[in-house]
Design a protein around this motif. Structure first.
Motif, PDB file in Angstrom:
ATOM      1  N   ARG A  31       0.829  -1.204   0.000  1.00 20.79           N
ATOM      2  CA  ARG A  31       0.000   0.000   0.000  1.00 20.79           C
ATOM      3  C   ARG A  31       0.863   1.254   0.000  1.00 20.79           C
ATOM      4  NH1 ARG A  31      -4.751  -1.511   4.416  1.00 20.79           N
ATOM      5  NH2 ARG A  31      -5.318  -3.520   3.508  1.00 20.79           N
ATOM      6  N   SER A  32       1.947   1.230   0.777  1.00 16.99           N
ATOM      7  CA  SER A  32       2.857   2.373   0.799  1.00 16.99           C
ATOM      8  C   SER A  32       3.521   2.567  -0.563  1.00 16.99           C
ATOM      9  CB  SER A  32       3.921   2.177   1.888  1.00 16.99           C
ATOM     10  OG  SER A  32       3.336   2.212   3.169  1.00 16.99           O
ATOM     11  N   ALA A  33       3.890   1.458  -1.219  1.00 17.49           N
ATOM     12  CA  ALA A  33       4.499   1.558  -2.545  1.00 17.49           C
ATOM     13  C   ALA A  33       3.511   2.150  -3.552  1.00 17.49           C
ATOM     14  CB  ALA A  33       4.968   0.180  -3.012  1.00 17.49           C
ATOM     15  N   PHE A  34       2.245   1.779  -3.455  1.00 17.60           N
ATOM     16  CA  PHE A  34       1.204   2.344  -4.320  1.00 17.60           C
ATOM     17  C   PHE A  34       1.141   3.860  -4.127  1.00 17.60           C
ATOM     18  CE2 PHE A  34      -2.969   3.706  -5.555  1.00 17.60           C
ATOM     19  CZ  PHE A  34      -3.425   2.830  -6.532  1.00 17.60           C
ATOM     20  N   LEU A  35       1.131   4.303  -2.876  1.00 15.32           N
ATOM     21  CA  LEU A  35       1.053   5.736  -2.593  1.00 15.32           C
ATOM     22  C   LEU A  35       2.299   6.473  -3.079  1.00 15.32           C
ATOM     23  CD1 LEU A  35      -0.575   5.541   0.939  1.00 15.32           C
ATOM     24  CD2 LEU A  35      -1.655   6.365  -1.156  1.00 15.32           C
ATOM     25  N   LEU A  36       3.447   5.817  -3.017  1.00 16.87           N
ATOM     26  CA  LEU A  36       4.670   6.428  -3.552  1.00 16.87           C
ATOM     27  C   LEU A  36       4.565   6.643  -5.053  1.00 16.87           C
ATOM     28  CD1 LEU A  36       7.649   4.591  -1.787  1.00 16.87           C
ATOM     29  CD2 LEU A  36       6.963   6.975  -1.486  1.00 16.87           C
ATOM     30  N   ALA A  37       3.848   5.771  -5.735  1.00 17.96           N
ATOM     31  CA  ALA A  37       3.726   5.853  -7.196  1.00 17.96           C
ATOM     32  C   ALA A  37       2.641   6.825  -7.639  1.00 17.96           C
ATOM     33  CB  ALA A  37       3.423   4.467  -7.774  1.00 17.96           C
ATOM     34  N   ALA A  72      -2.980  13.603   1.894  1.00 20.08           N
ATOM     35  CA  ALA A  72      -1.824  13.856   1.028  1.00 20.08           C
ATOM     36  C   ALA A  72      -0.563  14.157   1.825  1.00 20.08           C
ATOM     37  CB  ALA A  72      -2.136  14.999   0.072  1.00 20.08           C
ATOM     38  N   TYR A  73      -0.710  14.770   2.985  1.00 16.24           N
ATOM     39  CA  TYR A  73       0.476  15.118   3.764  1.00 16.24           C
ATOM     40  C   TYR A  73       1.220  13.872   4.234  1.00 16.24           C
ATOM     41  CZ  TYR A  73      -2.063  13.966   8.079  1.00 16.24           C
ATOM     42  OH  TYR A  73      -2.750  13.312   9.062  1.00 16.24           O
ATOM     43  N   LEU A  74       0.494  12.762   4.492  1.00 15.85           N
ATOM     44  CA  LEU A  74       1.156  11.520   4.878  1.00 15.85           C
ATOM     45  C   LEU A  74       1.927  10.928   3.704  1.00 15.85           C
ATOM     46  CD1 LEU A  74      -1.527   9.737   7.089  1.00 15.85           C
ATOM     47  CD2 LEU A  74       0.549  10.898   7.844  1.00 15.85           C
ATOM     48  N   SER A  75       1.335  11.008   2.521  1.00 19.81           N
ATOM     49  CA  SER A  75       2.026  10.512   1.323  1.00 19.81           C
ATOM     50  C   SER A  75       3.288  11.323   1.053  1.00 19.81           C
ATOM     51  CB  SER A  75       1.086  10.570   0.113  1.00 19.81           C
ATOM     52  OG  SER A  75      -0.032   9.735   0.312  1.00 19.81           O
ATOM     53  N   ARG A  76       3.193  12.644   1.196  1.00 15.58           N
ATOM     54  CA  ARG A  76       4.368  13.495   0.979  1.00 15.58           C
ATOM     55  C   ARG A  76       5.462  13.187   1.997  1.00 15.58           C
ATOM     56  NH1 ARG A  76       0.411  17.561   0.142  1.00 15.58           N
ATOM     57  NH2 ARG A  76       0.714  18.325   2.282  1.00 15.58           N
ATOM     58  N   ARG A  77       5.059  12.988   3.237  1.00 19.47           N
ATOM     59  CA  ARG A  77       6.039  12.693   4.289  1.00 19.47           C
ATOM     60  C   ARG A  77       6.750  11.368   4.002  1.00 19.47           C
ATOM     61  NH1 ARG A  77       3.377  12.497   9.955  1.00 19.47           N
ATOM     62  NH2 ARG A  77       2.767  14.594   9.268  1.00 19.47           N
ATOM     63  N   LEU A  78       5.975  10.380   3.573  1.00 20.48           N
ATOM     64  CA  LEU A  78       6.566   9.080   3.238  1.00 20.48           C
ATOM     65  C   LEU A  78       7.538   9.221   2.071  1.00 20.48           C
ATOM     66  CD1 LEU A  78       6.648   5.987   3.653  1.00 20.48           C
ATOM     67  CD2 LEU A  78       4.758   5.829   2.028  1.00 20.48           C
ATOM     68  N   ALA A  79       7.129   9.948   1.019  1.00 14.65           N
ATOM     69  CA  ALA A  79       7.993  10.138  -0.150  1.00 14.65           C
ATOM     70  C   ALA A  79       9.283  10.851   0.236  1.00 14.65           C
ATOM     71  CB  ALA A  79       7.251  10.928  -1.222  1.00 14.65           C
ATOM     72  N   GLU A  80       9.187  11.819   1.125  1.00 11.84           N
ATOM     73  CA  GLU A  80      10.390  12.541   1.572  1.00 11.84           C
ATOM     74  C   GLU A  80      11.337  11.614   2.319  1.00 11.84           C
ATOM     75  OE1 GLU A  80       8.726  15.642   3.898  1.00 11.84           O
ATOM     76  OE2 GLU A  80       8.007  16.800   2.156  1.00 11.84           O
ATOM     77  N   ARG A  81      10.785  10.771   3.189  1.00 12.28           N
ATOM     78  CA  ARG A  81      11.629   9.859   3.966  1.00 12.28           C
ATOM     79  C   ARG A  81      12.291   8.817   3.069  1.00 12.28           C
ATOM     80  NH1 ARG A  81       8.804   7.570   9.213  1.00 12.28           N
ATOM     81  NH2 ARG A  81      10.978   7.130   9.724  1.00 12.28           N
ATOM     82  N   VAL A  82      11.531   8.283   2.129  1.00 11.73           N
ATOM     83  CA  VAL A  82      12.085   7.276   1.219  1.00 11.73           C
ATOM     84  C   VAL A  82      13.128   7.921   0.308  1.00 11.73           C
ATOM     85  CG1 VAL A  82      11.535   5.696  -0.678  1.00 11.73           C
ATOM     86  CG2 VAL A  82      10.043   5.803   1.330  1.00 11.73           C
ATOM     87  N   GLY A  83      12.859   9.121  -0.181  1.00  9.37           N
ATOM     88  CA  GLY A  83      13.818   9.820  -1.030  1.00  9.37           C
ATOM     89  C   GLY A  83      15.119  10.105  -0.294  1.00  9.37           C
ATOM     90  N   ARG A  84      15.025  10.531   0.956  1.00 12.40           N
ATOM     91  CA  ARG A  84      16.232  10.795   1.749  1.00 12.40           C
ATOM     92  C   ARG A  84      17.020   9.511   1.979  1.00 12.40           C
ATOM     93  NH1 ARG A  84      12.925  14.175   4.959  1.00 12.40           N
ATOM     94  NH2 ARG A  84      12.839  12.566   6.587  1.00 12.40           N
ATOM     95  N   ALA A 126      12.707   2.080  -0.002  1.00 13.30           N
ATOM     96  CA  ALA A 126      13.710   2.812  -0.788  1.00 13.30           C
ATOM     97  C   ALA A 126      14.424   1.870  -1.750  1.00 13.30           C
ATOM     98  CB  ALA A 126      14.717   3.479   0.149  1.00 13.30           C
ATOM     99  N   ALA A 127      14.774   0.679  -1.281  1.00 12.36           N
ATOM    100  CA  ALA A 127      15.458  -0.293  -2.146  1.00 12.36           C
ATOM    101  C   ALA A 127      14.562  -0.718  -3.299  1.00 12.36           C
ATOM    102  CB  ALA A 127      15.876  -1.509  -1.321  1.00 12.36           C
ATOM    103  N   LEU A 128      13.299  -0.975  -3.007  1.00 13.83           N
ATOM    104  CA  LEU A 128      12.365  -1.402  -4.050  1.00 13.83           C
ATOM    105  C   LEU A 128      12.087  -0.278  -5.047  1.00 13.83           C
ATOM    106  CD1 LEU A 128       9.826  -3.364  -1.803  1.00 13.83           C
ATOM    107  CD2 LEU A 128      11.493  -4.358  -3.378  1.00 13.83           C
ATOM    108  N   ALA A 129      11.898   0.940  -4.533  1.00 17.57           N
ATOM    109  CA  ALA A 129      11.649   2.084  -5.421  1.00 17.57           C
ATOM    110  C   ALA A 129      12.833   2.321  -6.340  1.00 17.57           C
ATOM    111  CB  ALA A 129      11.352   3.329  -4.593  1.00 17.57           C
TER     112      ALA A 129
END
Length: 216
Positions: free
Chosen positions: A13-19, A132-144, A163-166
């Motif tokens: 589910r988190s990977a879906f939101l990242l995409a 949306a703020y949770l999705s943005r926060r997750l994307a920021e953490r994975v990107g970092r 992060a590895a999968l993305a």
């Protein structure tokens, strides 16, 4: 991880939101997204001890405490009813169905809203993250996590694996280009260590899908 728990306690589910591209309200790389979601479900099952790596093949152990019909439950049942097969096979199997399964999970959990309409007779989905703020926060953490800035060992396990999968899927919302990923190969290799056979299977499957698409 607080962000993940609020998003449904599922790597898929988190990977879906990242995409999900929040500006266009649609999924990026939809043709390859099923591969990423299947890999995320496999990674979660491996980390939880529901699956084991047996000489490069996935073997079912104990059944997960997963909702019936969820992608995690579906993937485990497929593996449990089959002799050990390669991770690559399980990343690729039913990849087209995985997007719909996870979309419906998120919609049922009220994490996204889905609006369906037709444009020139073609069906189009408008997908909006309700938080949306949770999705943005997750994307920021994975990107970092991909870019660096701290020891890999100090990262939350789910952020590390996402992060590895993305990176393996070259998900544009996290890794905009291959050029950007190239200088971070060692970092990505460290991120991948807990689920290395799945990350390798995902990367090869994405490369195959892109080669097939380019060949027409």
């Amino acid at each position: 991880m607080e962000t993940r728990a609020k998003q449904g306690e599922s790597l898929a589910r988190s990977a879906f939101l990242l995409a999900l591209d929040p500006r266009k309200e649609r999924l990026t790389q939809r043709g390859e997204l099923g591969l990423l979601l299947r890999a995320a479900a496999l990674a979660e099952l491996l980390l939880a001890g529901n699956l084991a790596d047996e000489s490069g093949r996935a073997r079912a152990l104990t059944a997960p405490a997963a909702e019936p019909g969820s992608l995690r439950a579906v993937v485990w049942e497929q593996i449990a009813s089959s002799p050990p097969r390669s991770w690559r096979r399980w990343v690729r199997k039913d990849k087209g169905k995985a997007v719909g399964v996870v979309r419906d999970e998120l919609a049922a959990a009220r994490m996204i809203s889905v609006e369906r309409r037709r444009v020139l007779l073609f069906p189009v989905e408008r997908i909006t993250a309700r938080k949306a703020y949770l999705s943005r926060r997750l994307a920021e953490r994975v990107g970092r996590a991909v870019r660096g800035g701290g020891p890999v060992g100090r990262l939350d396990e789910d952020v590390r694996v996402l992060a590895a999968l993305a990176a393996a899927a070259r998900l544009r919302t996290v890794v905009p280009s291959r050029r950007e990923a190239r200088p971070r190969r060692d970092r990505i290799r460290q991120l991948s260590a807990p689920v290395e056979p799945i990350v390798t299977a995902l990367r090869r499957s994405v490369d195959e899908a892109r080669s097939a698409s380019a060949a027409g």
